[in-house]
Enzyme design. Sequence first.
Site, PDB file in Angstrom:
ATOM      1  N   ASP A  35      -1.967  -8.368   2.005  1.00  9.72           N
ATOM      2  CA  ASP A  35      -2.961  -9.395   2.325  1.00  9.72           C
ATOM      3  C   ASP A  35      -4.352  -9.025   1.813  1.00  9.72           C
ATOM      4  O   ASP A  35      -5.124  -9.878   1.366  1.00  9.72           O
ATOM      5  CB  ASP A  35      -3.095  -9.601   3.850  1.00  9.72           C
ATOM      6  CG  ASP A  35      -1.805  -9.536   4.627  1.00  9.72           C
ATOM      7  OD1 ASP A  35      -0.874  -8.825   4.192  1.00  9.72           O
ATOM      8  OD2 ASP A  35      -1.735 -10.164   5.693  1.00  9.72           O
ATOM      9  N   ARG A  87       4.827 -14.449   3.029  1.00 10.50           N
ATOM     10  CA  ARG A  87       3.399 -14.698   2.829  1.00 10.50           C
ATOM     11  C   ARG A  87       2.666 -13.454   2.317  1.00 10.50           C
ATOM     12  O   ARG A  87       1.701 -13.575   1.568  1.00 10.50           O
ATOM     13  CB  ARG A  87       2.733 -15.237   4.098  1.00 10.50           C
ATOM     14  CG  ARG A  87       1.278 -15.638   3.831  1.00 10.50           C
ATOM     15  CD  ARG A  87       0.692 -16.601   4.825  1.00 10.50           C
ATOM     16  NE  ARG A  87       0.462 -16.062   6.136  1.00 10.50           N
ATOM     17  CZ  ARG A  87       0.982 -16.537   7.258  1.00 10.50           C
ATOM     18  NH1 ARG A  87       1.819 -17.575   7.239  1.00 10.50           N
ATOM     19  NH2 ARG A  87       0.692 -16.005   8.423  1.00 10.50           N
TER      20      ARG A  87
END
Length: 414
Positions: free
Chosen positions: A180, A255
């Site tokens: 991330d 993700r």
Amino acid sequence: MKKHKTRHHVLVGLFFVLIAFTSCKDGKKDTKEVATVEKVVPENLKWSERMVLSEMLRFPKPSLLDFRTSPKWSYTPGLVLSAFSKVYEQTNNKKYYDYIYAYADELIDSTGAIETYKLENQNLDMIKSGDVLLYLYPKTKEERFLKAMQTLDNQMESQPKTSDGGYWHKKIYPHQMWLDGLYMAEPFHARYARDYIEDEAKKQKIYNDVVLQFDLIQKHSRDEKSGLLYHGWDESKEQKWANKETGNSQHFWSRGMGWYGMSMVDVLDFLPENHPGRERIITYLNQFAEATTNVQDETGLWWQVLNQGNREGNYLEATGTAMFTYTFAKGVRKGYLDKKYLDVAEKAYAGLLENLITVEENGVVNLNKCCGVAGLGGNPYRDGSYEYYINEMIRSNDPKGTGPFILASLELNK
């Protein structure tokens, strides 16, 4: 007498039949009126603009994006409003610009201080909304926006690092790099260096630091066999979620990989053509594209836990799918990826529309089956197990999905 009574009954009966018929007709008319719901989001617009309008209706205040109850400087507005800015550039619809501006206007005070932000937290997530300021400052020349960007640049200068130079994801997550983090910080850092750092040596140092993050995540987090990347890496190997030999978390999270893909295609916008790290990032992007395509479902979508499609509890997830779609479409447009990956993006986008997009009667667009949140460690402790990833909240219209959906729609001109 009896005859007259019967005639009376017949007349009364006819009267009620007539009333019933009339009210039935009226009822039909009412039904028709109810069915004609006003379209607050016109269906003749492109999907990108339809989603922008839907988000504005869901969250009239941009500071409350991500289902917030109070304003907060956070990464999700940075993602969504960057997508809005691209729609504004195409449509010139001032209400989209005003919505972007309203976020910065509310969260940056007159001195340039960022409301709710704490530098001492050293949290990479907080860098992302700097993209909003990078967009607004050249248009407004408001000094407070420049000062806020300088604060975020200062954070990057003081961000703690692993022994080989990788930024910790947050101060509360020591010795850890997460996928991330590259999306949260590196596109901002590279663009800020290009546009606002005048000292050439300092500029080059930032570019080198940016590229180093990609080199390190490839070195530490990439699985040689599948080519996929693990969500997190703990240099200390002390976390319960970390493999005691490699320091990696256990799974390939959709993700997490999505963040990484977007970080590569976006950071290349700002890295100089002659920087030696540029070709390496393009190589990483091609390896990423191959590995991710290998685990794409036949629907065009991707699974929450990427390589375990048939395992009980796993589901086809919207945010990662939208991110991959954007990454492939942009990668092809920019010439980084082979044209075959445009077919992958088109298939993914068709899968989103067919399986995960619904439109309400009033035209509002919903993106369903979004993983609400996932992380590692913390309190309560997130152990990075398969059960953890599949049991986190699933919701519709998570901004970590709607933002990439807008970006993917723009790239594919849908």
